[in-house]
Design an enzyme around this catalytic site. Structure first.
Site, mmCIF file in Angstrom:
data_model
loop_
_atom_site.group_PDB
_atom_site.id
_atom_site.type_symbol
_atom_site.label_atom_id
_atom_site.label_comp_id
_atom_site.label_asym_id
_atom_site.label_seq_id
_atom_site.Cartn_x
_atom_site.Cartn_y
_atom_site.Cartn_z
ATOM 1 C CD GLU A 15 36.478 80.355 -0.910
ATOM 2 O OE1 GLU A 15 37.477 79.657 -0.771
ATOM 3 O OE2 GLU A 15 35.362 79.880 -1.194
ATOM 4 C CG HIS A 70 31.771 77.745 -1.320
ATOM 5 N ND1 HIS A 70 31.839 77.667 -2.698
ATOM 6 C CD2 HIS A 70 33.046 77.603 -0.872
ATOM 7 C CE1 HIS A 70 33.111 77.481 -3.056
ATOM 8 N NE2 HIS A 70 33.863 77.437 -1.963
ATOM 9 N N GLY A 118 39.657 77.296 -8.116
ATOM 10 C CA GLY A 118 39.959 76.161 -8.998
ATOM 11 C C GLY A 118 40.568 76.550 -10.328
HETATM 12 P P1 13P Z 1 40.426 75.907 -4.655
HETATM 13 O O1 13P Z 1 41.440 76.027 -3.549
HETATM 14 O O2 13P Z 1 40.340 74.544 -5.248
HETATM 15 O O3 13P Z 1 40.620 77.008 -5.686
HETATM 16 O O4 13P Z 1 38.988 76.157 -3.990
HETATM 17 C C1 13P Z 1 38.797 77.250 -3.188
HETATM 18 C C2 13P Z 1 37.507 77.110 -2.482
HETATM 19 O O5 13P Z 1 36.450 77.189 -3.085
HETATM 20 C C3 13P Z 1 37.557 76.824 -1.040
HETATM 21 O O6 13P Z 1 36.297 76.990 -0.464
#
Ligand code: 13P
Length: 252
Positions: free
Chosen positions: A165, A96, A171
């Site tokens: 991602e 991540h 976020g």
């Molecule tokens: P958000 O959905 O809060 O943007 O986070 C995404 C995330 O990092 C999921 O692993």
């Protein structure tokens, strides 16, 4: 096609929320499904696993990381695949961006992927470019590089989830267009197919997923699921996301 909905709770929750939410998810036909996965802090995995067993729940449990060291031993603070597997954990997030940011290198991530697979834990491997990479048009090179470490695993991988991602979408409330997401889903599918011909690969999207945008993402035939951060902590919102996931699934 079954669309995966993965809740990444990050560093959130407490024992009573885990118990309360997972018990109610186990009794709700929308969330009690084997395409729904909860990625929880290490300390709650045993509680989650107990609830899962007591209710015979279909959903799956994931860790948010896995140690680069295997088995047991003098590695203070580490949690190995052996231990996770013993707890009934079937998935592990690896790489991540919030962990890469605090120093996880490609070598460490390659080891983590290998040990997850050796312990029969399906990796949820995350890749994503920064805002600078996107605007400077370096994002494809960056993402291809992050995918490269998978190719060393050649013989080992039979099943893997790859999450796109973009760092700038996590976020922030910002999301890529469906065309931008599809470009990366295609890149992953083509690259992985070429280099890991025997692996079953699911490509998912994560970054500012909420109930209101879920349908748009899931309607793409290249998007096999979603990795949901903040919105997965609010039970009502998460149920809406899962419900949308089930209805898109049944029409595709
Ligand atoms: P958000 O959905 O809060 O943007 O986070 C995404 C995330 O990092 C999921 O692993």
């Amino acid at each position: 096609m079954r669309k995966l909905i993965i809740a990444n709770w990050k560093m959130n929750g407490n024992i009573s929320k885990i118990k309360h939410d997972l018990e109610s998810y186990a009794q709700n036909p929308i969330t009690n499904q084997d395409n729904i996965i909860f990625a929880l802090p290490y300390v709650f995995l045993d509680n989650a696993s107990q609830v899962q067993k007591i209710y015979g729940a279909q959903y799956k449990i994931s860790s948010q990381d896995i140690s680069q060291f295997d088995g047991f031993g003098a590695y203070t603070g580490e949690v190995s695949g052996t231990i996770l597997s013993d707890l009934g954990v079937e998935y592990a997030i690896v790489g991540h961006s919030e962990r890469r940011k605090i120093g996880e290198t490609s070598d460490v991530l390659a080891k983590k992927l290998e040990l997850a697979i050796n312990n029969k834990i399906t990796p949820i491997y995350c890749i994503g470019e920064s805002y600078e990479d996107r605007v400077e048009n370096n994002y494809l090179i960056k993402l291809e590089k992050e995918l490269e470490i998978l190719f060393e695993l050649n013989q080992l991988v039979s099943n893997i989830i790859i999450a796109y991602e973009p760092i700038w979408a996590i976020g922030t409330g910002l999301t890529p267009s469906i065309a931008q997401i599809d470009e990366i889903m295609r890149l992953i599918k083509v690259t992985v197919k070429k280099n890991l011909p025997n692996a079953y690969v699911s490509t998912i999207y994560g970054g500012s997923v909420i109930a209101d945008n879920t349908k748009d993402f899931l309607e793409s035939s290249l998007v096999d699921g979603l990795l949901v951060g903040g919105a997965s902590l609010k039970a009502e919102e998460f149920i809406k996301i899962c419900s949308c996931g089930q209805s898109v699934m049944s029409t595709t």
